[in-house]
Each structure stands twice: as C-alpha cells, then as structure tokens.
Design a protein around this motif. Structure first.
Motif, short mmCIF file in Angstrom:
data_model
loop_
_atom_site.label_atom_id
_atom_site.label_comp_id
_atom_site.label_asym_id
_atom_site.label_seq_id
_atom_site.Cartn_x
_atom_site.Cartn_y
_atom_site.Cartn_z
N ASP A 182 1.57 1.12 0.47
CA ASP A 182 1.25 2.11 1.49
C ASP A 182 1.05 1.43 2.85
N HIS A 200 -8.21 1.54 3.24
CA HIS A 200 -7.79 1.75 1.85
C HIS A 200 -7.45 0.42 1.18
N GLU A 227 -1.82 0.79 -2.65
CA GLU A 227 -2.30 0.67 -1.26
C GLU A 227 -1.61 -0.46 -0.51
N GLU A 280 -5.66 3.50 6.70
CA GLU A 280 -4.83 2.75 5.75
C GLU A 280 -5.31 1.31 5.60
#
Ligand SMILES: [Fe+2]
Length: 144
Positions: A60, A96, A57, A93
């Motif tokens: 990401d 996350h 993550e 995001e």
C-alpha cells in the motif's frame, strides 16, 4: 482512489489482469490468517495476522509512493487529482506501515521470549514518518 477515478472519468469496476492478481494476493493473505486461526494457538494467529498486514501495508505504501511520483510527472487534471489524493492519505499511510511493523516486531520479540515493548515505540511516539520510525525502533532498548 475512488475520488481520483471519478475526477478522471475512469471506471472503478473495470477488471484488469493486474487487478485480478492483486485480488488473489489479498484473498491469499486472508486465507493465511484464517488458516493460522483455525490450526494453531491465538498467539501464533496474531503473528500471522501481523505479517499479513505488514505485507499489505508495505505494498500500500509503495503504491502511494508510486502515485506521488506519477503525480510529479503528470500535468493538468491528472496531476491535480493525484496530488490531492496523495496529500489526503500520505500521513495516514505512513502510520499504517510503521505502526503495523512496530506491533508485529514487538509481538515476534515477545514470542521469542525476549522483552517486548508493548505498546510499540511507534505507537507511543505517534510515528508518522520513516525517520520517526527509525528513531522509535532505536529507542526501544531504553523502553524495555
Ligand atoms: Fe494503508
């Protein structure tokens, strides 16, 4: 990203050297989680899984920050496609990253025999930003 590829006429199945590296890293994270699951207690495997997810993550999140930066410099259809994609996933995001980090921190704290906050403050406070995550982390001492 599939939508961006469609809009820009790019081939989502194209293999690139960078893509091979990313796949290797992803498979390594899965391998690490499976190794932990088969060789130790479930509590340890849970910590390993948390760390693997935070790693994924974090990358990401960085990728989407880079896409947002690229969108600011781009023009025309490319800028439009990238900005729409970023807008679509930005909040998700952030969540996350901050929520997986909160869970992993609290599970580690619990495993070290210290009072953990489960549910983590990031969950309780429904954190969606870096500032919110910092505030939630600072508030955790009052929540134990
Ligand atoms: Fe994510």
């Amino acid at each position: 990203m599939r939508g961006v590829f469609d809009k820009l006429g790019l081939d989502p199945a194209a293999e690139t050297p960078g893509r091979l590296v990313v796949r290797y890293i992803g498979e390594s994270l899965v391998f690490a989680m499976e190794m932990a699951l088969s060789s130790g207690p479930p509590e340890a495997a849970q910590l390993v899984a948390g760390e693997c997810i935070v790693s994924a993550e974090t990358k990401d999140h960085l990728n989407w920050e880079l896409i947002a930066a690229a969108a600011e410099k781009a023009t025309g259809d490319i800028a439009k496609a990238l900005k729409e994609a970023v807008e679509q996933v930005e909040e998700e995001e952030d969540e996350h990253l901050h929520h997986s980090t909160g869970w992993t921190r609290e599970l580690w704290i619990e495993s070290l025999g210290m009072p953990a906050v489960l549910l983590p403050p990031e969950e309780v406070k429904d954190v969606k930003t870096a500032i919110g995550a910092a505030r939630a982390k600072n508030a955790r001492d009052d929540m134990t």
